[in-house]
Design a protein around this motif. Structure first.
Motif, PDB file in Angstrom:
ATOM      1  N   ALA A   1       0.825  -1.208   0.000  1.00  0.00           N
ATOM      2  CA  ALA A   1       0.000   0.000   0.000  1.00  0.00           C
ATOM      3  C   ALA A   1       0.860   1.260   0.000  1.00  0.00           C
ATOM      4  N   VAL A   2       1.895   1.289   0.834  1.00  0.00           N
ATOM      5  CA  VAL A   2       2.767   2.468   0.901  1.00  0.00           C
ATOM      6  C   VAL A   2       3.482   2.678  -0.433  1.00  0.00           C
ATOM      7  N   ASP A   3       4.035   1.618  -0.982  1.00  0.00           N
ATOM      8  CA  ASP A   3       4.785   1.748  -2.238  1.00  0.00           C
ATOM      9  C   ASP A   3       3.901   2.103  -3.429  1.00  0.00           C
ATOM     10  N   ASN A   4       2.672   1.601  -3.463  1.00  0.00           N
ATOM     11  CA  ASN A   4       1.834   1.777  -4.646  1.00  0.00           C
ATOM     12  C   ASN A   4       0.807   2.896  -4.554  1.00  0.00           C
ATOM     13  N   LEU A   5       0.403   3.285  -3.351  1.00  0.00           N
ATOM     14  CA  LEU A   5      -0.648   4.290  -3.230  1.00  0.00           C
ATOM     15  C   LEU A   5      -0.151   5.648  -2.738  1.00  0.00           C
ATOM     16  N   ASN A   6       1.036   5.716  -2.192  1.00  0.00           N
ATOM     17  CA  ASN A   6       1.570   6.996  -1.733  1.00  0.00           C
ATOM     18  C   ASN A   6       1.793   7.912  -2.934  1.00  0.00           C
ATOM     19  N   GLY A   7       1.145   9.065  -2.917  1.00  0.00           N
ATOM     20  CA  GLY A   7       1.334  10.042  -3.979  1.00  0.00           C
ATOM     21  C   GLY A   7       0.340   9.978  -5.119  1.00  0.00           C
ATOM     22  N   ILE A   8      -0.597   9.016  -5.075  1.00  0.00           N
ATOM     23  CA  ILE A   8      -1.578   8.954  -6.160  1.00  0.00           C
ATOM     24  C   ILE A   8      -2.622  10.052  -5.977  1.00  0.00           C
TER      25      ILE A   8
ATOM     26  N   LEU B   1      -6.473  10.914  -5.823  1.00  0.00           N
ATOM     27  CA  LEU B   1      -7.754  10.278  -5.544  1.00  0.00           C
ATOM     28  C   LEU B   1      -8.802  11.383  -5.532  1.00  0.00           C
ATOM     29  N   LEU B   2      -9.680  11.374  -6.515  1.00  0.00           N
ATOM     30  CA  LEU B   2     -10.689  12.422  -6.679  1.00  0.00           C
ATOM     31  C   LEU B   2     -10.049  13.813  -6.683  1.00  0.00           C
ATOM     32  N   GLY B   3      -8.925  13.929  -7.389  1.00  0.00           N
ATOM     33  CA  GLY B   3      -8.268  15.222  -7.553  1.00  0.00           C
ATOM     34  C   GLY B   3      -7.352  15.643  -6.416  1.00  0.00           C
ATOM     35  N   ARG B   4      -7.200  14.807  -5.394  1.00  0.00           N
ATOM     36  CA  ARG B   4      -6.322  15.144  -4.259  1.00  0.00           C
ATOM     37  C   ARG B   4      -5.184  14.138  -4.167  1.00  0.00           C
ATOM     38  N   THR B   5      -3.981  14.640  -3.935  1.00  0.00           N
ATOM     39  CA  THR B   5      -2.831  13.762  -3.757  1.00  0.00           C
ATOM     40  C   THR B   5      -2.860  13.221  -2.337  1.00  0.00           C
ATOM     41  N   ILE B   6      -2.861  11.888  -2.218  1.00  0.00           N
ATOM     42  CA  ILE B   6      -2.912  11.298  -0.879  1.00  0.00           C
ATOM     43  C   ILE B   6      -1.519  10.878  -0.426  1.00  0.00           C
TER      44      ILE B   6
END
Length: 145
Positions: free
Chosen positions: A90-97, A99-104
């Motif tokens: 999760a940290v490696d793949n979702l950090n910085g994506i 999501l609905l126009g906001r960087t998480i």
């Protein structure tokens, strides 16, 4: 620290790990299956967050932080996976994506303690919390011949 700066720093750490051949920086968090998720759109519910993050493992607990008076999301949560290895994915793949126009921001949490049950729960809410609200299995008695 700015969210994007943090995201870039985590990506640099991961790249350094790949080149260096030494132990990963994730190793520091091997005893915790909790992650922090920040920058969430305020409209997301617990179910929405679970839908996004469950692609990397079974989620066993989520604490979406809400304003005490209004009940609205504050845009961050703590999430626990069944298997600690899912946190790395999760940290490696979702950090910085986006999501609905906001960087998480997604990061490990070393020592998260989930909140204790609210002492102000009424009797019915406490019963549902303890028993759950799923239908009870029906027990059929065998008819005697």
């Amino acid at each position: 620290m700015n969210t994007m700066t943090n995201v870039k720093n985590v990506l640099k750490l991961s790249e350094t790990d790949l080149k260096g051949g030494k132990k990963s920086w994730h190793e520091m968090y091997k005893d915790s299956a909790w992650i922090f998720v920040g920058g969430l759109p305020y409209t997301l519910t617990e179910g929405d967050v679970i839908c996004v993050f469950s692609q990397y493992g079974e989620i066993v607990n989520i604490n979406l932080i809400r304003d005490k008076s209004s009940g609205k999301s504050k845009g961050f949560c703590f999430l626990c996976y069944e298997d600690q290895r899912s946190t790395i994915l999760a940290v490696d793949n979702l950090n910085g994506i986006k999501l609905l126009g906001r960087t998480i921001r997604v990061d490990h949490v070393a020592d998260y303690k989930p909140p204790k049950e609210n002492e102000k729960m009424d009797e019915e809410t406490l019963r549902l919390y303890m028993e759950g609200c799923a239908p009870k299995p029906m027990v059929h008695k065998k008819e005697r011949s």
